[in-house]
Every structure is written in C-alpha cells, then in structure tokens.
Design a protein around this motif. Structure first.
Motif, short mmCIF file in Angstrom:
data_model
loop_
_atom_site.label_atom_id
_atom_site.label_comp_id
_atom_site.label_asym_id
_atom_site.label_seq_id
_atom_site.Cartn_x
_atom_site.Cartn_y
_atom_site.Cartn_z
N HIS A 164 -16.28 23.37 -21.73
CA HIS A 164 -16.63 23.99 -20.45
C HIS A 164 -16.67 22.94 -19.34
N ALA A 165 -17.30 21.79 -19.63
CA ALA A 165 -17.38 20.72 -18.63
C ALA A 165 -15.99 20.21 -18.25
N ALA A 166 -15.11 20.08 -19.25
CA ALA A 166 -13.76 19.58 -18.98
C ALA A 166 -12.96 20.56 -18.13
N LEU A 167 -13.07 21.85 -18.46
CA LEU A 167 -12.25 22.85 -17.77
C LEU A 167 -12.78 23.19 -16.39
N THR A 168 -14.04 22.94 -16.13
CA THR A 168 -14.58 23.19 -14.79
C THR A 168 -14.65 21.91 -13.97
N ASP A 219 -6.75 18.45 -14.95
CA ASP A 219 -5.69 19.43 -15.21
C ASP A 219 -4.88 19.06 -16.45
N ARG A 220 -5.01 17.80 -16.90
CA ARG A 220 -4.22 17.34 -18.05
C ARG A 220 -5.18 16.66 -19.04
N LEU A 221 -5.38 17.31 -20.17
CA LEU A 221 -6.37 16.88 -21.15
C LEU A 221 -5.70 16.57 -22.48
N VAL A 274 -9.99 12.61 -22.22
CA VAL A 274 -9.82 12.84 -23.66
C VAL A 274 -11.06 13.55 -24.19
N LEU A 275 -10.85 14.56 -25.01
CA LEU A 275 -11.93 15.32 -25.63
C LEU A 275 -11.94 15.02 -27.13
N PRO A 316 -11.91 8.78 -18.91
CA PRO A 316 -13.13 9.41 -19.42
C PRO A 316 -12.89 9.98 -20.81
N VAL A 317 -13.86 9.80 -21.70
CA VAL A 317 -13.80 10.37 -23.04
C VAL A 317 -15.06 11.20 -23.23
#
Length: 233
Positions: free
Chosen positions: A106-110, A114-116, A184-185, A205-206
């Motif tokens: 959720h944190a990444a997508l909000t 745009d590129r993960l 990166v997730l 950021p990771v």
C-alpha cells in the motif's frame, strides 16, 4: 497514553518471522504489547497439499479467532502464504487484521513510485507478491498502473551474511532489463535484515513488510485503544 497499550497478536509460520517482526515493532511501534503465536507446521502442511485447502484455511481462522478472543486489538500474519485468509477474517472480526506485506504494498503504490521491483529468495513468494500488488494497484491507482519487475535469487536464502545476501539480490536486479527501478520491495520477512545493505548497494529505497505493518498499526491504534474484539454480527 492509555495505561494499557495496544496488544498486537502476530501469527507466525517460522521462528525467524517472529524475530524479524518483533525487531520491527521495537523500532516502529515500541508502545505495543506483542503476543506471538507460532504454528511451525503451517508451511509444511501447505506444501504437502499443494497450497491452502479448506482445512488449512479453517486452521488459520481459528488462530486469528484465538487472538481476537484473547484481547488482541490488532493481528498481523507474518506468513504471506496465508494472506488470502485475511479477507474472510475481516468479515468475522472488527479489529485490524493485516496480511504480511499489505502495508508495504500500500505504501509503495500510494507513494511517488511508478517502477517497482519485487525481490525474493524463494520461488513461492514471487507469485503471491505479484498477485497482491496487481489487486491493490487496480484499486488504489486505476488508470495509472505501476510497472513491476520480479527478481528471484535463491542464493540469497543460503548466504552466510546479510551483506552476501544483499549482493546476490543486487546482482539479480542488475541482471534484469528493469534498469529504471525506483524502489525495491522485499517479498519475505526473512529478507528484512538485508534491506539496509541492499539499499546501499542499489542507491534506492528498499521497503520491508514488517516495518510497514508496524507503522500502519501504530497509526491506526495509538489515537485510541480499541475495545476488545467482537465477532461481527
């Protein structure tokens, strides 16, 4: 602050997940009281039947129910394999019940990304992460889908040090064609200790699931301590 800080139950499938989640809460939500529930047959039994069958889903619901009825004001599943059970749990109990990586996704997508890239060291973690990201992306940012690459480095799972594991994951990321990744997730709690070293190697950021979940629950629960959970009518 209330004399009775929020009680968070965490349901684990492996002891390593418990340690990592506890470390994350110590950093991000130190006010919480933690209750660790470990069923170390969850993964082996799921592998034996080729996924989650009805009996395993009921078993996880019983564990969540045990936590809710025992006074937990929030529940976190630290095993991504059982995340789908959370949707059913949310219809039964009114307390927050989180999937292992939901807060991170959720944190990444909000966020401003745009590129993960999703990084994993065990094959089953990849499709589980991508499925959840696709579902959340369609809901959170319709018309602006994120571009998502997935990388797998099984060598990272057996690396002797976090630095070596980070190097394996960095090499796997460099080997993809996705050279414009913005963040990166980490698809597994077991990889959380690798995050700082991987961030240094990549200059990116990771994000890790345990820390994001702790921050999410702190934001939700600290304003007021919720009443004991009740089964939804």
């Amino acid at each position: 602050m209330n004399d009775h800080p929020p009680l968070i139950a965490m349901i684990h499938a492996v002891p390593a997940g418990a340690r990592i989640a506890q470390d994350a809460f110590a950093r991000e939500f130190p006010e919480a009281r933690l209750w660790n529930l470990l069923d170390d047959r969850l993964l082996d039994d799921a592998r034996a039947v080729g996924g989650l069958d009805a009996a395993l889903r009921r078993r996880m619901l019983r564990l969540i129910g045990h936590a809710a009825e025992g006074g937990a004001q929030g529940v976190l599943l630290t095993c991504s394999s059982y995340g789908e059970v959370v949707d059913a749990a949310r219809t039964l109990w009114k307390i927050p019940v989180l999937k292992s990586d939901e807060s991170m996704f959720h944190a990444a997508l909000t966020g401003p990304y745009d590129r993960l890239a999703v990084a994993a060291s065990t094959p089953p973690a990849v499709p589980a992460a991508l499925a959840q990201l696709d579902e959340l992306s369609a809901r959170l940012r319709p018309g602006r889908p994120a571009r998502i690459a997935a990388v797998l480095s099984e060598a990272a799972a057996t690396a002797a040090t976090t630095q070596q594991a980070a190097r394996h994951l960095a090499d796997a990321l460099h080997a993809t064609e996705a050279d414009d990744i913005q963040a990166v997730l980490l698809a597994q709690y077991s990889l959380a200790p690798v995050g700082p070293a991987l961030s240094d190697l990549l200059g990116l950021p990771v994000l890790d699931g345990a820390g994001a979940a702790a921050r999410d629950l702190r934001t939700t629960l600290l304003p007021q301590v919720l009443a004991p959970a009740q089964v939804a009518s």
